[in-house]
Design a protein around this motif. Structure first.
Motif, PDB file in Angstrom:
ATOM      1  N   UNK A  63      45.171  38.140  46.964  1.00  0.00           N
ATOM      2  CA  UNK A  63      45.213  39.551  46.528  1.00  0.00           C
ATOM      3  C   UNK A  63      46.413  39.846  45.631  1.00  0.00           C
ATOM      4  N   UNK A  64      47.562  39.234  45.947  1.00  0.00           N
ATOM      5  CA  UNK A  64      48.738  39.481  45.105  1.00  0.00           C
ATOM      6  C   UNK A  64      48.515  38.971  43.691  1.00  0.00           C
ATOM      7  N   UNK A  65      47.901  37.789  43.567  1.00  0.00           N
ATOM      8  CA  UNK A  65      47.630  37.233  42.242  1.00  0.00           C
ATOM      9  C   UNK A  65      46.649  38.115  41.482  1.00  0.00           C
ATOM     10  N   UNK A  66      45.610  38.594  42.171  1.00  0.00           N
ATOM     11  CA  UNK A  66      44.632  39.484  41.516  1.00  0.00           C
ATOM     12  C   UNK A  66      45.283  40.793  41.083  1.00  0.00           C
ATOM     13  N   UNK A  67      46.101  41.372  41.982  1.00  0.00           N
ATOM     14  CA  UNK A  67      46.764  42.630  41.636  1.00  0.00           C
ATOM     15  C   UNK A  67      47.701  42.445  40.449  1.00  0.00           C
TER      16      UNK A  67
ATOM     17  N   UNK B 252      47.397  40.251  38.037  1.00  0.00           N
ATOM     18  CA  UNK B 252      46.582  40.094  36.824  1.00  0.00           C
ATOM     19  C   UNK B 252      46.066  41.442  36.336  1.00  0.00           C
ATOM     20  N   UNK B 253      45.596  42.278  37.267  1.00  0.00           N
ATOM     21  CA  UNK B 253      45.091  43.603  36.890  1.00  0.00           C
ATOM     22  C   UNK B 253      46.199  44.449  36.263  1.00  0.00           C
ATOM     23  N   UNK B 254      47.374  44.441  36.894  1.00  0.00           N
ATOM     24  CA  UNK B 254      48.476  45.253  36.357  1.00  0.00           C
ATOM     25  C   UNK B 254      48.909  44.759  34.987  1.00  0.00           C
ATOM     26  N   UNK B 255      48.935  43.447  34.806  1.00  0.00           N
ATOM     27  CA  UNK B 255      49.314  42.900  33.505  1.00  0.00           C
ATOM     28  C   UNK B 255      48.342  43.384  32.430  1.00  0.00           C
ATOM     29  N   UNK B 256      47.047  43.367  32.717  1.00  0.00           N
ATOM     30  CA  UNK B 256      46.055  43.795  31.726  1.00  0.00           C
ATOM     31  C   UNK B 256      46.124  45.297  31.468  1.00  0.00           C
ATOM     32  N   UNK B 257      46.387  46.079  32.535  1.00  0.00           N
ATOM     33  CA  UNK B 257      46.518  47.528  32.332  1.00  0.00           C
ATOM     34  C   UNK B 257      47.704  47.834  31.431  1.00  0.00           C
ATOM     35  N   UNK B 258      48.840  47.195  31.710  1.00  0.00           N
ATOM     36  CA  UNK B 258      50.029  47.433  30.876  1.00  0.00           C
ATOM     37  C   UNK B 258      49.795  46.932  29.459  1.00  0.00           C
TER      38      UNK B 258
END
Length: 464
Positions: free
Chosen positions: A173-177, A179-185
């Motif tokens: 979950x930490x890796x997925x979160x 990745x999601x935050x990196x793409x949002x930013x």
């Protein structure tokens, strides 16, 4: 939600951001530079062995890099197409060549593509749809890549040896979160920079338009000032020349008629002619002195100085002006008196507003009105007497005013129609002061010229 998106992307603004000169050349150079950086980056990664597991042939890798770089060449001409193309390229290449897609130069290309779509989109409402489509496509791709593709395995491989009891979240979950935050930013930052760029260009455009408007207004005001100055000079010349020439003509005719039988009366008429000619010369010199003065205020129609009291002052004196006032009206009327024509002057001043309170520019305008009216009576009327009335008072709004009224008992003299410039000058003066006038024949016979000008005590009476 829709209203927020409209405000975020300025969808209700119909302004279209203009394309700069030589924009295509600049974008083409940018595309070539970025492609060259991508090629160098790929070769460095290949030399490091990072691309050892990449199954796509080398030509396919270069084709992938060249195709997305080509989008930058048209990023400002077709911004929405560039944004959608960059997103589609990311999804496709990220699925078949993830190592190529992941290099820094490629990420810069995708960033610039999304930024250009937001910063240069001409249809802001269509931009909302494109932005929503890009966000949805990226979300679906991430879900598919991690759940059905090889993404999950790529996540699990690095975390097999990690202590799963440490940290706030489990590794996956930490890796997925992360990745999601990196793409949002990443994509959110590209969109935010695009919005800031568009709004900055909009503000610069507005400032440029305001500057052009101010410049045009300044030019218009300068032109208007020139026109008003020409009109003022024309009025002054007409009043000075016409009045004195008319008086000279009347007195000369009177002297000619009585020269043989009444030499004394003829001599008096000639003295009046002499005085009138001297006064005309003095006023002309005063007017020219005011026009030549370096002080802008000395050129105003309301100069408070009264040169007629000292007609022999030097031309270069700074206080010289062609100004007159209400105190000169009696002398003005008396200059028209002859054996067959008489004038009277009466004052009906309000106790709270004496004539001395009237600002000089108002007094000058009323003096010129009386001057023109009396000259017209002598030239164009059969009247043998005229009356001048000076009044002061307060209007319905308690604004003080000064008024002059010239009445005669004659009828129009045939064959003496004038140019109308004198009456035009009267109305121009009234309009410039926001006053009112009544010019025309009376029901009981004769002619009336009445001009009322408002003023503020303690000021020079000039236009605001």
């Amino acid at each position: 939600m829709w209203d927020r998106l409209n405000r975020l992307f300025d969808a209700d603004d119909a302004w279209i951001r203009p394309l700069p000169e030589h924009y295509f050349r600049a974008d083409a150079v940018l595309a070539l530079v970025v492609f060259a950086c991508s090629a160098v980056g790929v070769e460095i990664l290949r030399s490091m062995g990072v691309l050892a597991d990449e199954s796509a042939p080398v030509w396919a890798q270069y084709l992938a890099m060249a195709s997305v770089a080509a989008l930058l060449a048209v990023r400002r001409r077709f911004p929405l197409t560039t944004g959608m193309g960059a997103t589609a390229h990311l999804l496709v290449v990220g699925s078949v060549m993830p190592l190529v897609m992941g290099q820094v130069s490629q990420q810069v290309l995708y960033f610039v593509g999304v930024y250009s779509a937001v910063a240069w989109a001409r249809d802001r409402r269509a931009l909302i749809g494109v932005a929503a489509g890009i966000a949805a496509a990226l979300a679906v791709w991430m879900v598919w890549y991690t759940a059905l593709g090889s993404g999950m395995q790529q996540i699990l491989d690095p975390v097999d040896d990690v202590d799963r009891s440490s940290g706030l979240l489990p590794p996956v979950p930490a890796y997925l979160l992360y990745t999601v935050l990196i793409n949002i930013v990443y994509f959110g930052g590209a969109a935010a920079l695009g919005i800031a760029s568009w709004r900055g260009a909009r503000r610069r455009h507005d400032l440029a338009e305001q500057a052009r408007t101010i410049e045009q207004q300044a030019d218009a005001l300068r032109d208007q000032a020139v026109v008003e100055e020409r009109l003022r000079i024309a009025r002054e010349l007409h009043d000075v020349i016409a009045h004195h020439v008319a008086a000279i003509g009347v007195q000369a005719a009177a002297a000619r008629r009585v020269m043989d039988r009444d030499p004394d009366s003829a001599a008096g008429a000639l003295r009046t002619i002499e005085d009138s000619s001297r006064s005309a010369v003095a006023e002309m010199r005063a007017l020219l002195g005011a026009l030549r003065s370096d002080d802008p205020g000395s050129r105003s129609e309301g100069d408070a100085s009264r040169p007629t009291a000292e007609p022999s002052r030097p031309t270069g004196e700074a206080s010289r002006s062609a100004g007159h006032g209400l105190a000169d009206v009696a002398r003005l009327a008396a200059s028209h008196d002859t054996a067959g024509f008489s004038t009277t002057v009466s004052v009906a001043a309000d106790a709270g507003h004496p004539l001395e309170e009237v600002p000089p520019i108002i007094g000058l305008s009323l003096y010129r009105t009386a001057q023109e009216a009396l000259a017209n009576v002598r030239r164009h009327s059969t009247a043998n007497r005229a009356g001048v009335v000076l009044r002061t008072g307060e209007g319905p709004d308690r604004t003080p005013y000064a008024e002059v009224e010239v009445l005669d008992d004659g009828r129009p003299r045939t064959g003496t129609s004038g140019s109308g410039l004198g009456l035009l000058g009267m109305r121009e003066r009234v309009r410039s002061h926001g006053g009112e006038c009544e010019i025309g024949p009376r029901v009981t016979g004769g002619y009336r010229v009445r001009v009322r000008l408002p003023y503020r005590p303690g000021t020079d009476g000039g236009e605001e």
